[in-house]
Design a protein around this motif. Sequence first.
Motif, PDB file in Angstrom:
ATOM      1  N   CYS A   1       0.827  -1.200   0.000  1.00  0.00           N
ATOM      2  CA  CYS A   1       0.000   0.000   0.000  1.00  0.00           C
ATOM      3  C   CYS A   1       0.865   1.256   0.000  1.00  0.00           C
ATOM      4  CB  CYS A   1      -0.930  -0.001   1.207  1.00  0.00           C
ATOM      5  SG  CYS A   1      -2.252  -1.221   1.105  1.00  0.00           S
ATOM      6  N   GLU A   2       1.938   1.243   0.773  1.00  0.00           N
ATOM      7  CA  GLU A   2       2.839   2.400   0.792  1.00  0.00           C
ATOM      8  C   GLU A   2       3.504   2.603  -0.567  1.00  0.00           C
ATOM      9  OE1 GLU A   2       5.284   1.446   4.175  1.00  0.00           O
ATOM     10  OE2 GLU A   2       3.896   2.415   5.560  1.00  0.00           O
ATOM     11  N   ASP A   3       3.830   1.525  -1.247  1.00  0.00           N
ATOM     12  CA  ASP A   3       4.394   1.634  -2.602  1.00  0.00           C
ATOM     13  C   ASP A   3       3.379   2.240  -3.561  1.00  0.00           C
ATOM     14  OD1 ASP A   3       6.752   0.515  -1.718  1.00  0.00           O
ATOM     15  OD2 ASP A   3       6.351  -1.479  -2.572  1.00  0.00           O
ATOM     16  N   ILE A   4       2.123   1.817  -3.432  1.00  0.00           N
ATOM     17  CA  ILE A   4       1.058   2.367  -4.286  1.00  0.00           C
ATOM     18  C   ILE A   4       0.913   3.862  -4.030  1.00  0.00           C
ATOM     19  CG2 ILE A   4      -1.454   2.385  -4.648  1.00  0.00           C
ATOM     20  CD1 ILE A   4      -1.336  -0.697  -4.165  1.00  0.00           C
ATOM     21  N   ILE A   5       0.878   4.239  -2.767  1.00  0.00           N
ATOM     22  CA  ILE A   5       0.733   5.654  -2.405  1.00  0.00           C
ATOM     23  C   ILE A   5       1.895   6.469  -2.973  1.00  0.00           C
ATOM     24  CG2 ILE A   5       0.809   7.249  -0.436  1.00  0.00           C
ATOM     25  CD1 ILE A   5      -0.842   5.053   1.104  1.00  0.00           C
ATOM     26  N   SER A   6       3.101   5.961  -2.834  1.00  0.00           N
ATOM     27  CA  SER A   6       4.274   6.654  -3.355  1.00  0.00           C
ATOM     28  C   SER A   6       4.214   6.769  -4.881  1.00  0.00           C
ATOM     29  CB  SER A   6       5.533   5.906  -2.932  1.00  0.00           C
ATOM     30  OG  SER A   6       6.665   6.481  -3.493  1.00  0.00           O
ATOM     31  N   SER A   7       3.842   5.691  -5.541  1.00  0.00           N
ATOM     32  CA  SER A   7       3.759   5.693  -7.008  1.00  0.00           C
ATOM     33  C   SER A   7       2.710   6.681  -7.500  1.00  0.00           C
ATOM     34  CB  SER A   7       3.422   4.295  -7.527  1.00  0.00           C
ATOM     35  OG  SER A   7       4.461   3.403  -7.222  1.00  0.00           O
ATOM     36  N   ILE A   8       1.586   6.735  -6.821  1.00  0.00           N
ATOM     37  CA  ILE A   8       0.533   7.661  -7.227  1.00  0.00           C
ATOM     38  C   ILE A   8       0.998   9.098  -7.057  1.00  0.00           C
ATOM     39  CG2 ILE A   8      -1.748   8.529  -6.572  1.00  0.00           C
ATOM     40  CD1 ILE A   8      -2.562   5.570  -6.259  1.00  0.00           C
ATOM     41  N   GLY A   9       1.736   9.358  -6.003  1.00  0.00           N
ATOM     42  CA  GLY A   9       2.292  10.705  -5.829  1.00  0.00           C
ATOM     43  C   GLY A   9       3.179  11.085  -6.994  1.00  0.00           C
ATOM     44  N   MET A  10       4.008  10.142  -7.451  1.00  0.00           N
ATOM     45  CA  MET A  10       4.889  10.422  -8.588  1.00  0.00           C
ATOM     46  C   MET A  10       4.083  10.603  -9.874  1.00  0.00           C
ATOM     47  SD  MET A  10       8.245   8.059  -7.906  1.00  0.00           S
ATOM     48  CE  MET A  10       7.407   6.556  -7.417  1.00  0.00           C
ATOM     49  N   ILE A  11       3.028   9.815 -10.050  1.00  0.00           N
ATOM     50  CA  ILE A  11       2.167   9.950 -11.232  1.00  0.00           C
ATOM     51  C   ILE A  11       1.515  11.327 -11.242  1.00  0.00           C
ATOM     52  CG2 ILE A  11       0.013   9.156 -12.304  1.00  0.00           C
ATOM     53  CD1 ILE A  11       0.816   6.302 -11.327  1.00  0.00           C
ATOM     54  N   GLU A  12       0.979  11.742 -10.093  1.00  0.00           N
ATOM     55  CA  GLU A  12       0.329  13.048 -10.018  1.00  0.00           C
ATOM     56  C   GLU A  12       1.289  14.178 -10.358  1.00  0.00           C
ATOM     57  OE1 GLU A  12      -1.299  12.937  -6.044  1.00  0.00           O
ATOM     58  OE2 GLU A  12      -3.255  12.334  -6.819  1.00  0.00           O
ATOM     59  N   VAL A  13       2.499  14.102  -9.849  1.00  0.00           N
ATOM     60  CA  VAL A  13       3.496  15.140 -10.149  1.00  0.00           C
ATOM     61  C   VAL A  13       3.799  15.160 -11.643  1.00  0.00           C
ATOM     62  CG1 VAL A  13       5.926  15.767  -9.839  1.00  0.00           C
ATOM     63  CG2 VAL A  13       4.533  15.165  -7.855  1.00  0.00           C
ATOM     64  N   ALA A  14       3.992  13.983 -12.237  1.00  0.00           N
ATOM     65  CA  ALA A  14       4.313  13.917 -13.669  1.00  0.00           C
ATOM     66  C   ALA A  14       3.159  14.438 -14.522  1.00  0.00           C
ATOM     67  CB  ALA A  14       4.663  12.482 -14.051  1.00  0.00           C
ATOM     68  N   VAL A  15       1.945  14.078 -14.172  1.00  0.00           N
ATOM     69  CA  VAL A  15       0.783  14.525 -14.955  1.00  0.00           C
ATOM     70  C   VAL A  15       0.625  16.036 -14.847  1.00  0.00           C
ATOM     71  CG1 VAL A  15      -1.736  14.429 -15.071  1.00  0.00           C
ATOM     72  CG2 VAL A  15      -0.432  12.308 -14.875  1.00  0.00           C
ATOM     73  N   LYS A  16       0.730  16.547 -13.640  1.00  0.00           N
ATOM     74  CA  LYS A  16       0.587  18.006 -13.466  1.00  0.00           C
ATOM     75  C   LYS A  16       1.693  18.753 -14.185  1.00  0.00           C
ATOM     76  CE  LYS A  16      -1.953  17.647  -9.156  1.00  0.00           C
ATOM     77  NZ  LYS A  16      -1.914  17.782  -7.685  1.00  0.00           N
ATOM     78  N   ARG A  17       2.902  18.203 -14.151  1.00  0.00           N
ATOM     79  CA  ARG A  17       4.027  18.836 -14.854  1.00  0.00           C
ATOM     80  C   ARG A  17       3.768  18.848 -16.366  1.00  0.00           C
ATOM     81  NH1 ARG A  17       9.007  15.981 -13.105  1.00  0.00           N
ATOM     82  NH2 ARG A  17       8.521  16.997 -11.148  1.00  0.00           N
ATOM     83  N   SER A  18       3.232  17.757 -16.888  1.00  0.00           N
ATOM     84  CA  SER A  18       2.984  17.689 -18.331  1.00  0.00           C
ATOM     85  C   SER A  18       1.887  18.656 -18.753  1.00  0.00           C
ATOM     86  CB  SER A  18       2.635  16.267 -18.760  1.00  0.00           C
ATOM     87  OG  SER A  18       1.355  15.910 -18.297  1.00  0.00           O
TER      88      SER A  18
END
Length: 65
Positions: free
Chosen positions: A45-62
């Motif tokens: 679950c912690e890995d999922i939470i961390s991965s989603i944080g990275m996805i959100e940052v990448a999407v917002k940056r794009s």
Amino acid sequence: MPESVESVTEDILKETRNIYISAQSLIRRLCDKFDEPPRDLIDMCEDIISSIGMIEVAVKRSLRK
């Protein structure tokens, strides 16, 4: 009519936010139910939470480009 990139991206962010909330909820439920919750599930679950944080940052940056 085709959807805009922004609307599709917003939909993706909403879905990832729902997964993030579900993973947090699962951690809380495991901790409430077990004196020593299964560490592998907590880690997952912690890995999922961390991965989603990275996805959100990448999407917002794009979106800013």
